[in-house]
Design an enzyme around this catalytic site. Sequence first.
Site, short mmCIF file in Angstrom:
data_model
loop_
_atom_site.label_atom_id
_atom_site.label_comp_id
_atom_site.label_asym_id
_atom_site.label_seq_id
_atom_site.Cartn_x
_atom_site.Cartn_y
_atom_site.Cartn_z
N CYS A 112 0.82 -1.23 0.00
CA CYS A 112 0.00 0.00 0.00
C CYS A 112 0.84 1.27 0.00
O CYS A 112 0.33 2.36 -0.26
CB CYS A 112 -0.96 -0.01 1.18
SG CYS A 112 -2.09 -1.39 1.14
N HIS A 259 -3.11 7.22 2.05
CA HIS A 259 -3.58 5.90 1.64
C HIS A 259 -4.92 5.62 2.30
O HIS A 259 -5.08 5.80 3.51
CB HIS A 259 -2.55 4.85 2.04
CG HIS A 259 -3.08 3.46 1.91
ND1 HIS A 259 -3.71 3.01 0.77
CD2 HIS A 259 -3.10 2.42 2.79
CE1 HIS A 259 -4.08 1.76 0.95
NE2 HIS A 259 -3.73 1.38 2.16
N ASN A 289 -10.34 0.01 -0.19
CA ASN A 289 -8.88 0.15 -0.11
C ASN A 289 -8.29 -0.43 -1.40
O ASN A 289 -8.36 -1.64 -1.63
CB ASN A 289 -8.39 -0.63 1.13
CG ASN A 289 -6.88 -0.60 1.29
OD1 ASN A 289 -6.15 -0.32 0.35
ND2 ASN A 289 -6.41 -0.93 2.48
O1 UT7 Z 1 -3.84 -1.05 3.43
C1 UT7 Z 1 -2.73 -1.56 4.13
C2 UT7 Z 1 -2.84 -1.25 5.56
N1 UT7 Z 1 -4.07 -1.79 6.08
C3 UT7 Z 1 -4.64 -1.22 7.11
O2 UT7 Z 1 -4.17 -0.23 7.58
C4 UT7 Z 1 -5.86 -1.89 7.69
C5 UT7 Z 1 -5.83 -1.74 9.18
N2 UT7 Z 1 -6.87 -2.49 9.91
C6 UT7 Z 1 -8.18 -2.23 9.80
O3 UT7 Z 1 -8.62 -1.42 9.01
C7 UT7 Z 1 -9.10 -2.92 10.77
O4 UT7 Z 1 -8.32 -3.59 11.75
C8 UT7 Z 1 -10.05 -3.95 10.11
C9 UT7 Z 1 -11.11 -3.20 9.31
C10 UT7 Z 1 -9.28 -4.90 9.23
C11 UT7 Z 1 -10.79 -4.75 11.18
O5 UT7 Z 1 -11.46 -3.87 12.07
P1 UT7 Z 1 -11.27 -4.00 13.64
O6 UT7 Z 1 -12.15 -3.01 14.24
O7 UT7 Z 1 -9.80 -3.92 13.93
O8 UT7 Z 1 -11.83 -5.45 13.91
P2 UT7 Z 1 -11.10 -6.70 14.55
O9 UT7 Z 1 -10.17 -7.34 13.57
O10 UT7 Z 1 -10.55 -6.33 15.88
O11 UT7 Z 1 -12.35 -7.65 14.75
C12 UT7 Z 1 -13.44 -7.27 15.60
C13 UT7 Z 1 -14.54 -8.31 15.44
C14 UT7 Z 1 -14.03 -9.73 15.52
O12 UT7 Z 1 -15.00 -10.50 16.20
P3 UT7 Z 1 -14.81 -10.85 17.77
O13 UT7 Z 1 -13.52 -11.60 17.85
O14 UT7 Z 1 -14.76 -9.52 18.47
O15 UT7 Z 1 -16.03 -11.65 18.06
C15 UT7 Z 1 -13.95 -10.16 14.09
O16 UT7 Z 1 -14.10 -11.56 13.94
O17 UT7 Z 1 -15.14 -8.17 14.17
C16 UT7 Z 1 -15.15 -9.44 13.52
N3 UT7 Z 1 -15.05 -9.22 12.08
C17 UT7 Z 1 -16.13 -9.05 11.31
N4 UT7 Z 1 -17.44 -9.04 11.59
C18 UT7 Z 1 -18.29 -8.83 10.58
C19 UT7 Z 1 -13.93 -9.12 11.33
N5 UT7 Z 1 -14.28 -8.89 10.04
C20 UT7 Z 1 -15.63 -8.83 10.02
C21 UT7 Z 1 -16.57 -8.63 9.00
N6 UT7 Z 1 -17.88 -8.63 9.32
N7 UT7 Z 1 -16.21 -8.40 7.72
#
Ligand code: UT7
Length: 338
Positions: A112, A259, A289
């Site tokens: 990215c 980004h 993204n």
């Molecule tokens: O482009 C290169 C650089 N990339 C980035 O900078 C991306 C950085 N990270 C992010 O944008 C975020 O971390 C994500 C969007 C990928 C994820 O969001 P988050 O708020 O950090 O969620 P998380 O990974 O901590 O997950 C929270 C919950 C989990 O469930 P539990 O364990 O709390 O029950 C996940 O399983 O959300 C769940 N989850 C989803 N639920 C519904 C993860 N993906 C999804 C989904 N739909 N698509």
Amino acid sequence: MTRSARLAGIGSFLPSCLVPNAQLAARMDTSDEWIRTRTGIRQRYFAEPGTTTSDLAAEAGARAMKSAGLAEVDAVVLATTTPDRPCPATAPVVAAKLGLAGRPAFDVQAVCTGFVYALATACGLLAMGCVDTVLVIGAETFSTILNPADRATSVIFGDGAGAMVLRSGQAAGNGAVGNGAVGPFDLGSDGTGQDLITVRAGGAEQRRSGSAPAPGDEYFSMAGREVFRQAVEHMAQSARAVLGQVGWQAGDIDWLACHQANLRILVRLADVLGIPEARVLANIAEVGNTSAASIPLAIDQAYRAGRFKAGDRLLLSAFGGGLTWGSTVLTWPDLTHP
Ligand code: UT7
């Protein structure tokens, strides 16, 4: 006086297949509400079957050359993580599609952060006098490496391409003086974090292991929460470093053009840097993204929406796999071929 790089034209291209959140929610355990609130994304575009990264890159490149009023350029630098093939690079294919066979053309791989790295590379070519014009493209078909079983990544990424034409100019002092000026740059990497954003299979490491790839290893994977934390930290540090080099304060910035990883990251970064949210370029809701394509795509869409005036100061910053990060500044030019 030293040679410097100036922005001479810009363009972008999105494939035709629009994928709203609801379409993903219909085939995996997610919801429009989760995607919108956690990422800010409402939709993204996927390339249709048969369309590759070089196709998107060539379209964006042609539009950038048209915007610059140029029928040809001296070199093509392409940032991508989704090349048409692992070998050879995709940039020569793009150059050939643009009628530029014979010119130097190569890929830059910084995930990215790729577009910022590619811009820096192009500025180096111009500063050394190797060429007088460079087409710098960020293009991705991330849909080809997304794991349909991984909801955490499948809902985030989209396909697209953005491009800029840089041409050599003269600059006094720090190189950021005058409309169109690009640079200086702050760039960094930390390979100890390679597992945080990766495609494990298909490279020498997996092939040398003597084992077949584990299921899913051919796809992109990301440790989202840790990447989120590091993205804000590194982009803020890098952005401050480049502002320090050019002698600007946060209050001098008209547009934060970062980004588009996650709307929450953009808002947090603006807050940390002390830049008002109204000055943040954000098109992630519409395109998701798009990795290396995201910065030129966001800037081109804002330009075509009439949001910039000549002399506006843009701060560009990116973070991605590698880990890699980088920032630069750009003073908006008087573009005569909109
Ligand atoms: O482009 C290169 C650089 N990339 C980035 O900078 C991306 C950085 N990270 C992010 O944008 C975020 O971390 C994500 C969007 C990928 C994820 O969001 P988050 O708020 O950090 O969620 P998380 O990974 O901590 O997950 C929270 C919950 C989990 O469930 P539990 O364990 O709390 O029950 C996940 O399983 O959300 C769940 N989850 C989803 N639920 C519904 C993860 N993906 C999804 C989904 N739909 N698509």
